[in-house]
Design a protein around this motif. Structure first.
Motif, PDB file in Angstrom:
ATOM      1  N   LYS A   1      14.303  17.698 -13.165  1.00  0.00           N
ATOM      2  CA  LYS A   1      13.757  17.343 -12.118  1.00  0.00           C
ATOM      3  C   LYS A   1      12.280  16.404 -12.484  1.00  0.00           C
ATOM      4  O   LYS A   1      12.197  15.404 -11.747  1.00  0.00           O
ATOM      5  CB  LYS A   1      13.202  18.537 -11.600  1.00  0.00           C
ATOM      6  CG  LYS A   1      12.371  18.379 -10.195  1.00  0.00           C
ATOM      7  CD  LYS A   1      11.969  19.720  -9.602  1.00  0.00           C
ATOM      8  CE  LYS A   1      11.343  19.462  -8.368  1.00  0.00           C
ATOM      9  NZ  LYS A   1      10.110  18.950  -8.099  1.00  0.00           N
TER      10      LYS A   1
ATOM     11  N   TYR B   1      -2.789   8.593  -3.897  1.00  0.00           N
ATOM     12  CA  TYR B   1      -1.475   9.138  -4.127  1.00  0.00           C
ATOM     13  C   TYR B   1      -1.618  10.535  -3.237  1.00  0.00           C
ATOM     14  O   TYR B   1      -2.754  10.910  -3.086  1.00  0.00           O
ATOM     15  CB  TYR B   1      -1.372   9.553  -5.854  1.00  0.00           C
ATOM     16  CG  TYR B   1      -2.447  10.056  -6.287  1.00  0.00           C
ATOM     17  CD1 TYR B   1      -3.450   9.668  -6.924  1.00  0.00           C
ATOM     18  CD2 TYR B   1      -2.403  11.527  -6.532  1.00  0.00           C
ATOM     19  CE1 TYR B   1      -4.248  10.184  -7.792  1.00  0.00           C
ATOM     20  CE2 TYR B   1      -3.060  12.343  -6.979  1.00  0.00           C
ATOM     21  CZ  TYR B   1      -4.235  12.003  -7.650  1.00  0.00           C
ATOM     22  OH  TYR B   1      -5.339  12.555  -8.326  1.00  0.00           O
TER      23      TYR B   1
ATOM     24  N   SER C   1      -1.951  13.866  -1.878  1.00  0.00           N
ATOM     25  CA  SER C   1      -3.120  14.965  -1.932  1.00  0.00           C
ATOM     26  C   SER C   1      -2.573  16.046  -2.583  1.00  0.00           C
ATOM     27  O   SER C   1      -3.276  16.744  -3.285  1.00  0.00           O
ATOM     28  CB  SER C   1      -3.534  15.246  -0.324  1.00  0.00           C
ATOM     29  OG  SER C   1      -2.588  15.318   0.453  1.00  0.00           O
TER      30      SER C   1
ATOM     31  N   SER D   1      -4.626   6.030  11.054  1.00  0.00           N
ATOM     32  CA  SER D   1      -4.942   4.418  11.264  1.00  0.00           C
ATOM     33  C   SER D   1      -3.887   3.475  11.213  1.00  0.00           C
ATOM     34  O   SER D   1      -3.674   2.563  11.824  1.00  0.00           O
ATOM     35  CB  SER D   1      -6.227   4.092  10.431  1.00  0.00           C
ATOM     36  OG  SER D   1      -5.938   4.382   9.216  1.00  0.00           O
TER      37      SER D   1
ATOM     38  N   LYS E   1       7.580   3.080   9.448  1.00  0.00           N
ATOM     39  CA  LYS E   1       7.611   4.551   9.953  1.00  0.00           C
ATOM     40  C   LYS E   1       8.521   4.487  11.069  1.00  0.00           C
ATOM     41  O   LYS E   1       8.442   3.815  11.934  1.00  0.00           O
ATOM     42  CB  LYS E   1       6.370   4.956  10.116  1.00  0.00           C
ATOM     43  CG  LYS E   1       5.549   5.490   9.028  1.00  0.00           C
ATOM     44  CD  LYS E   1       3.971   5.651   9.403  1.00  0.00           C
ATOM     45  CE  LYS E   1       3.557   6.933   9.322  1.00  0.00           C
ATOM     46  NZ  LYS E   1       2.193   7.257   9.427  1.00  0.00           N
TER      47      LYS E   1
ATOM     48  N   GLU F   1      11.710  12.448 -11.269  1.00  0.00           N
ATOM     49  CA  GLU F   1      10.386  11.936 -10.293  1.00  0.00           C
ATOM     50  C   GLU F   1      10.024  10.498 -11.078  1.00  0.00           C
ATOM     51  O   GLU F   1       9.424   9.494 -10.794  1.00  0.00           O
ATOM     52  CB  GLU F   1       9.282  12.943 -10.818  1.00  0.00           C
ATOM     53  CG  GLU F   1       9.609  13.986  -9.222  1.00  0.00           C
ATOM     54  CD  GLU F   1       9.061  15.363  -9.685  1.00  0.00           C
ATOM     55  OE1 GLU F   1       8.238  15.217 -10.528  1.00  0.00           O
ATOM     56  OE2 GLU F   1       9.500  15.961  -8.878  1.00  0.00           O
TER      57      GLU F   1
ATOM     58  N   ARG G   1       0.796  -1.155   0.146  1.00  0.00           N
ATOM     59  CA  ARG G   1       0.030  -0.031  -0.013  1.00  0.00           C
ATOM     60  C   ARG G   1       0.730   1.283   0.011  1.00  0.00           C
ATOM     61  O   ARG G   1       0.918   2.110  -0.906  1.00  0.00           O
ATOM     62  CB  ARG G   1      -0.964   0.033   1.247  1.00  0.00           C
ATOM     63  CG  ARG G   1      -2.136   1.283   1.337  1.00  0.00           C
ATOM     64  CD  ARG G   1      -2.461   1.088   2.689  1.00  0.00           C
ATOM     65  NE  ARG G   1      -1.712   1.267   3.935  1.00  0.00           N
ATOM     66  CZ  ARG G   1      -1.183   2.276   4.449  1.00  0.00           C
ATOM     67  NH1 ARG G   1      -1.169   3.525   3.599  1.00  0.00           N
ATOM     68  NH2 ARG G   1      -0.182   2.438   5.035  1.00  0.00           N
ATOM     69  N   GLN G   2       1.764   1.304   0.995  1.00  0.00           N
ATOM     70  CA  GLN G   2       2.566   2.720   0.979  1.00  0.00           C
ATOM     71  C   GLN G   2       3.463   2.939  -0.002  1.00  0.00           C
ATOM     72  O   GLN G   2       3.592   3.846  -0.648  1.00  0.00           O
ATOM     73  CB  GLN G   2       3.633   2.449   2.358  1.00  0.00           C
ATOM     74  CG  GLN G   2       4.350   3.778   2.588  1.00  0.00           C
ATOM     75  CD  GLN G   2       4.735   4.047   3.937  1.00  0.00           C
ATOM     76  OE1 GLN G   2       3.948   3.841   5.078  1.00  0.00           O
ATOM     77  NE2 GLN G   2       6.102   4.556   4.091  1.00  0.00           N
TER      78      GLN G   2
ATOM     79  N   PHE H   1      -8.584  18.326   3.695  1.00  0.00           N
ATOM     80  CA  PHE H   1      -7.819  17.324   3.273  1.00  0.00           C
ATOM     81  C   PHE H   1      -8.313  16.067   2.827  1.00  0.00           C
ATOM     82  O   PHE H   1      -8.203  15.404   1.671  1.00  0.00           O
ATOM     83  CB  PHE H   1      -6.883  17.023   4.726  1.00  0.00           C
ATOM     84  CG  PHE H   1      -6.036  15.675   4.491  1.00  0.00           C
ATOM     85  CD1 PHE H   1      -4.944  15.809   3.725  1.00  0.00           C
ATOM     86  CD2 PHE H   1      -6.469  14.576   5.281  1.00  0.00           C
ATOM     87  CE1 PHE H   1      -3.965  14.589   3.735  1.00  0.00           C
ATOM     88  CE2 PHE H   1      -5.648  13.348   5.119  1.00  0.00           C
ATOM     89  CZ  PHE H   1      -4.482  13.614   4.555  1.00  0.00           C
ATOM     90  N   TRP H   2      -9.509  15.550   3.671  1.00  0.00           N
ATOM     91  CA  TRP H   2     -10.149  14.238   3.373  1.00  0.00           C
ATOM     92  C   TRP H   2     -11.191  14.577   2.012  1.00  0.00           C
ATOM     93  O   TRP H   2     -11.093  13.590   1.471  1.00  0.00           O
ATOM     94  CB  TRP H   2     -11.118  13.989   4.431  1.00  0.00           C
ATOM     95  CG  TRP H   2     -10.414  13.557   5.713  1.00  0.00           C
ATOM     96  CD1 TRP H   2     -10.252  14.154   6.934  1.00  0.00           C
ATOM     97  CD2 TRP H   2      -9.415  12.332   5.765  1.00  0.00           C
ATOM     98  NE1 TRP H   2      -9.253  13.474   7.645  1.00  0.00           N
ATOM     99  CE2 TRP H   2      -8.639  12.481   7.001  1.00  0.00           C
ATOM    100  CE3 TRP H   2      -9.006  11.335   4.791  1.00  0.00           C
ATOM    101  CZ2 TRP H   2      -7.735  11.418   7.478  1.00  0.00           C
ATOM    102  CZ3 TRP H   2      -8.101  10.549   5.136  1.00  0.00           C
ATOM    103  CH2 TRP H   2      -7.440  10.511   6.331  1.00  0.00           C
TER     104      TRP H   2
ATOM    105  N   MET I   1       0.481  17.283   3.592  1.00  0.00           N
ATOM    106  CA  MET I   1       1.007  16.135   2.924  1.00  0.00           C
ATOM    107  C   MET I   1       1.564  14.995   3.931  1.00  0.00           C
ATOM    108  O   MET I   1       1.828  13.649   3.799  1.00  0.00           O
ATOM    109  CB  MET I   1       2.477  16.378   2.483  1.00  0.00           C
ATOM    110  CG  MET I   1       2.162  17.018   0.958  1.00  0.00           C
ATOM    111  SD  MET I   1       3.951  17.546   0.219  1.00  0.00           S
ATOM    112  CE  MET I   1       4.465  16.187  -0.303  1.00  0.00           C
TER     113      MET I   1
ATOM    114  N   GLN J   1      10.955  11.358   4.166  1.00  0.00           N
ATOM    115  CA  GLN J   1      11.523  10.225   3.132  1.00  0.00           C
ATOM    116  C   GLN J   1      12.913   9.931   3.738  1.00  0.00           C
ATOM    117  O   GLN J   1      13.144   8.944   3.669  1.00  0.00           O
ATOM    118  CB  GLN J   1      11.385  10.617   1.687  1.00  0.00           C
ATOM    119  CG  GLN J   1      10.052  10.501   1.261  1.00  0.00           C
ATOM    120  CD  GLN J   1      10.076  10.820  -0.081  1.00  0.00           C
ATOM    121  OE1 GLN J   1      10.867  10.920  -1.069  1.00  0.00           O
ATOM    122  NE2 GLN J   1       8.925  11.144  -0.733  1.00  0.00           N
TER     123      GLN J   1
ATOM    124  N   PHE K   1      -0.799  16.740  -5.117  1.00  0.00           N
ATOM    125  CA  PHE K   1      -0.620  16.882  -6.392  1.00  0.00           C
ATOM    126  C   PHE K   1      -2.083  16.895  -7.141  1.00  0.00           C
ATOM    127  O   PHE K   1      -2.117  17.059  -8.584  1.00  0.00           O
ATOM    128  CB  PHE K   1       0.027  15.628  -7.273  1.00  0.00           C
ATOM    129  CG  PHE K   1       1.290  15.531  -6.521  1.00  0.00           C
ATOM    130  CD1 PHE K   1       2.251  16.446  -6.867  1.00  0.00           C
ATOM    131  CD2 PHE K   1       1.728  14.300  -6.136  1.00  0.00           C
ATOM    132  CE1 PHE K   1       3.560  16.446  -6.341  1.00  0.00           C
ATOM    133  CE2 PHE K   1       3.147  14.421  -5.269  1.00  0.00           C
ATOM    134  CZ  PHE K   1       3.863  15.383  -5.624  1.00  0.00           C
TER     135      PHE K   1
END
Ligand code: BYC
Length: 318
Positions: free
Chosen positions: A71, A107, A109, A206, A217, A75, A36-37, A267-268, A197, A136, A111
């Motif tokens: 750049k 993906y 938010s 969650s 993480k 990506e 997922r991540q 955000f949501w 972000m 990161q 962008f």
């Protein structure tokens, strides 16, 4: 060996900071969390090419155009390493792309916001790539080997991205009144989406508990967000600009900047597909995928022909 023993050995490796590799036993939830991540991260890199890609033909000079092309290419490369890392967990690239196109996979938010002026290219480099690095760099120590190794190169390139963004804004901030206003306007529009972000507050996150236990993480969403606010609140002074937050204030007790409330409804809303550019971004990706069918078919046919040639050669040699 009983599954419980496998789990103990697995967790012991994590606790001892020994990397988990593709052929090692791992709990199914760990595998699924990583898929997922990592796939969402890959999708973010690929979709993230779009807001900047639209400025390549409009860059104000050859130098700026070269930097932007480099750049955006970086990506694409990040997306490819990350898809490869996710594939080691047993999912195919086609499945991941299908999940992106169907809306099952998220993906970032960030962008889903439009890039309106040239200063947005600087703001993305400085703020968006800045937030990306903050998040990161700890992933270079993530417990899954292929992910952590991919992140090392990604972070080196992101660091160049952030510097070029800041430098582009610095030049504009010393320019005409219009250029200065353009910088402030870009900062005003990108600031809040950038701090979103990092994801929801820890209490609403969650996935954090298991991801921290598994050392995917290393720091929580709020910890990383705070570090980012502290860094940018200082850097913005060098630009002679301000952040659009009346509550931003140095707190002598905590030795951190306090900041205002994040608009989680926004955000949501963006995460669930209703941001200003969600539809446009996904439509563009789907179109590119459909139009690229012949390229993928040609590449597969070429690879097959090369394989046959090797088989024939080996047959002759034998
Ligand atoms: N946008 O439990 P949480 C880049 C979702 S690319 C959308 O805290 P987690 C760059 C989250 O997925 C930047 N969704 O999740 C590229 C979860 O939903 P699901 C991308 C978000 O995974 C080009 C739910 O909210 N970076 O840097 O523990 C140019 C609850 O959240 C967002 C990465 O992907 C969001 N912002 O923590 C320039 C880095 N935030 O999946 C730059 C790797 C949260 O359960 N990813 N959600 O349905 C991560 O570090 C973590 O996945 C996150 C979220 C910190 C983002």
């Amino acid at each position: 060996m009983a599954v419980q023993n496998f789990e103990q050995i697995f967790q012991q490796k994590i606790d001892d900071d020994i990397r988990i590799e593709p052929k090692d036993w791992m709990p199914e939830k760990y595998r699924q969390t990583l898929i997922r991540q990592i796939s969402q991260h890959a999708h973010s890199e690929i979709v993230g090419m779009l807001p900047e890609g639209s400025w390549i033909s409009r860059a104000p000079s050859l130098k700026r155009k070269q930097i932007l092309v480099a750049k955006v290419q970086d990506e694409a490369g990040h997306g490819l390493y990350l898809y490869s890392a996710a594939e080691t967990l047993g999912i195919s690239r086609d499945e991941m792309i299908e999940q992106l196109h169907s809306g099952k996979a998220k993906y970032s938010s960030i962008f889903n916001y439009p890039t309106i002026t040239w200063a947005d290219m600087g703001a993305i480099g400085w703020l968006v790539d800045g937030a990306a690095i903050m998040n990161q760099v700890p992933l270079c120590r993530a417990s899954y080997g292929p992910y952590s190794r991919a992140m090392i190169r990604v972070c080196k390139e992101e660091s160049f991205h952030q510097r070029q963004g800041f430098e582009a804004l610095l030049v504009l901030s010393k320019g005409t009144a219009e250029q200065k206003a353009m910088v402030q306007d870009a900062i005003d529009r990108w600031w809040w989406p950038s701090i979103m972000m990092f994801g929801p507050h820890d209490a609403e996150s969650s996935n954090s508990e298991s991801s921290m236990k598994w050392k995917i993480k290393r720091f929580s969403n709020d910890e990383l967000r705070q570090r980012f606010v502290d860094m940018i609140a200082e850097q913005v002074k060098l630009l002679g600009m301000t952040l659009p937050d009346p509550d931003l204030k140095w707190n002598e007790d905590t030795k951190h900047y306090d900041f205002g409330k994040i608009n989680w409804e926004e955000f949501w809303n963006v995460v669930s597909g209703n941001g200003p550019c969600n539809k446009q971004r996904l439509d563009t990706r789907k179109k590119a995928w459909e139009e690229g069918v012949w390229v993928r078919e040609a590449a597969a046919a070429h690879a097959e022909k090369r394989k046959q040639r090797v088989v024939v050669k080996e047959g002759i040699a034998a």
